[in-house]
Design an enzyme around this catalytic site. Structure first.
Site, PDB file in Angstrom:
ATOM      1  N   GLY A  39       0.829  -1.201   0.000  1.00 53.49           N
ATOM      2  CA  GLY A  39       0.000   0.000   0.000  1.00 53.49           C
ATOM      3  C   GLY A  39       0.861   1.247   0.000  1.00 53.49           C
ATOM      4  N   LEU A  43      -2.059   7.384   0.864  1.00 54.42           N
ATOM      5  CA  LEU A  43      -1.858   8.438   1.853  1.00 54.42           C
ATOM      6  C   LEU A  43      -0.732   8.120   2.835  1.00 54.42           C
ATOM      7  CD1 LEU A  43      -2.886  10.865   3.691  1.00 54.42           C
ATOM      8  CD2 LEU A  43      -4.504   9.215   4.643  1.00 54.42           C
ATOM      9  N   TYR A 168     -14.726  -5.068   8.063  1.00 53.19           N
ATOM     10  CA  TYR A 168     -13.374  -4.500   8.051  1.00 53.19           C
ATOM     11  C   TYR A 168     -12.710  -4.656   9.417  1.00 53.19           C
ATOM     12  CZ  TYR A 168      -9.707  -0.927   7.705  1.00 53.19           C
ATOM     13  OH  TYR A 168      -8.506  -0.254   7.724  1.00 53.19           O
ATOM     14  N   LYS A 172      -9.220  -6.792  10.420  1.00 50.18           N
ATOM     15  CA  LYS A 172      -8.069  -6.085  10.971  1.00 50.18           C
ATOM     16  C   LYS A 172      -7.695  -6.612  12.363  1.00 50.18           C
ATOM     17  CE  LYS A 172      -6.550  -2.895   8.117  1.00 50.18           C
ATOM     18  NZ  LYS A 172      -5.127  -2.827   7.702  1.00 50.18           N
ATOM     19  N   TRP A 233     -22.592  15.415   6.249  1.00 49.67           N
ATOM     20  CA  TRP A 233     -23.500  14.303   6.528  1.00 49.67           C
ATOM     21  C   TRP A 233     -23.526  14.023   8.024  1.00 49.67           C
ATOM     22  CZ3 TRP A 233     -21.659  10.549   2.102  1.00 49.67           C
ATOM     23  CH2 TRP A 233     -22.163  11.032   0.882  1.00 49.67           C
ATOM     24  N   ASP A 302     -24.618   9.127  11.822  1.00 51.37           N
ATOM     25  CA  ASP A 302     -23.396   9.649  12.428  1.00 51.37           C
ATOM     26  C   ASP A 302     -22.308   8.590  12.588  1.00 51.37           C
ATOM     27  OD1 ASP A 302     -23.787  12.364  12.783  1.00 51.37           O
ATOM     28  OD2 ASP A 302     -24.779  12.125  14.732  1.00 51.37           O
TER      29      ASP A 302
END
Length: 346
Positions: A39, A43, A168, A172, A233, A302
């Site tokens: 990866g 970022l 996910y 992990k 949002w 949220d």
């Protein structure tokens, strides 16, 4: 042969060959250090690349930053080919199928299966190809949904994670389980870092499926360009700790070189640096020079209200480390996005 052995014993064996990874002198360190970063073009990876360019200790090392073009890490054969090609001595494992809250909610099975396959392939190839140290990236979303705060490294397996990103999170979380298993069965030094929310240049600025800050930056850019409202949002009330990508990169390289435990370590700003999503949106608007209305769309979910993390373990090692301020980090991220709008991932 006798003369060669004497030379090795008298000259090389006792020579001062310093290893920045172990902090010791050893003849074993004569071997070339090759650090493989999965990866490596996202970022996080780009930030590590920027950090090691300024790092004297890295000048005699080879750093390989993988992208998706180097092979599909879901495919075991492709991963084996990568390890065979580069023969890494160390590995920083960042690659993952990632996305924002709403993407995770829609694709839980995909996130679980792909990340499980990626992690298994990389970790097992590290074993097979003799990697000395592996540092994998986890996430604060692996922590139990129902827990006390602040969360710390001892609480990872104390209950199920939030349902919104169950797939996910569980994939992990299993990295930590495997780190312990590899230590028990093979005596291997695999460890993991748990960053809080990462942001910075080279992020994925997709509005639909990106993370909070890059999504807000892109939305604000469009609102300014089109003369429309800047819509957040959710209520804007959830609290998060955000870490600038180059701060995280510096700390990750430190973990590779200096942190000797298989137990995970949280890499985070201090608890006092926690901010609301609404506050972040206001920082983005200021950095973008947006003068319109900032509106919260309360029909959107949220997600988890807070997941405050303790960096007490990190501070026990690096008590004086100074993080980049949130305001300055947002400004740098906004400036990068505006300058690279045409080519940025979005």
């Amino acid at each position: 042969l006798k003369q060669l052995v004497e030379y090795v014993v008298n000259h090389l064996w006792h020579s001062e060959l310093y290893s920045p990874f172990t902090g010791t002198y050893s003849i074993l360190d004569m071997a070339k250090t090759t650090v493989l970063v999965t990866g490596g073009t996202g970022l996080y990876g780009k930030a590590i690349e920027a950090v090691i360019k300024k790092d004297e200790a890295a000048k005699d090392e080879e750093w390989v930053f993988l992208s998706s073009k180097d092979g599909n890490l879901v495919d075991r054969a492709a991963v084996e080919a990568i390890f065979e090609k580069y023969k890494p001595t160390h590995c920083i494992h960042l690659a993952a199928k990632v996305g924002g809250l709403f993407h995770n909610m829609r694709k839980k099975v995909d996130f679980y299966r792909e990340n499980t396959l990626i992690n298994d392939n990389v970790m097992e190839c590290c074993r097979i190809y003799g990697v000395k140290k592996l540092v994998s990236c986890l996430s604060t979303c692996i922590f139990p949904d129902k827990t006390s705060y602040p969360i710390d490294e001892t609480m990872v397996h104390n209950g199920p994670p939030h349902s919104s990103n169950m797939g996910y999170s569980m994939a992990k979380r299993m990295i930590d389980t495997l780190n312990h298993c590899y230590k028990d069965q093979y005596d291997l030094d695999y460890t993991s870092v748990i960053p809080t929310n990462i942001y910075g240049p080279h992020d994925n600025f997709c509005i639909e499926d990106g993370h909070v800050i890059p999504g807000l930056i892109h939305k604000c850019y469009v609102a300014k360009r089109d003369g429309t409202d800047f819509v957040i949002w959710g209520t804007g009330s959830p609290l998060r700790q955000f870490i600038y990508s180059e701060d995280l990169a510096f700390l990750t390289v430190w973990v590779l070189r200096k942190y000797d435990s298989i137990e995970p370590i949280i890499l985070s700003v201090d608890e006092e640096a926690e901010v609301s999503i609404k506050d972040v949106a206001e920082m983005v608007a200021e950095a973008m020079g947006f003068e319109g209305k900032v509106i919260c769309d309360t029909t959107k979910a949220d997600g988890q209200f807070k997941k405050t993390a303790s960096n007490q373990k990190l501070r026990s090692y690096l008590p004086d480390y100074k993080f980049l301020s949130m305001k300055e980090g947002v400004k740098r991220s906004v400036d990068w996005f505006v300058e690279n709008y045409e080519t940025a991932r979005k």
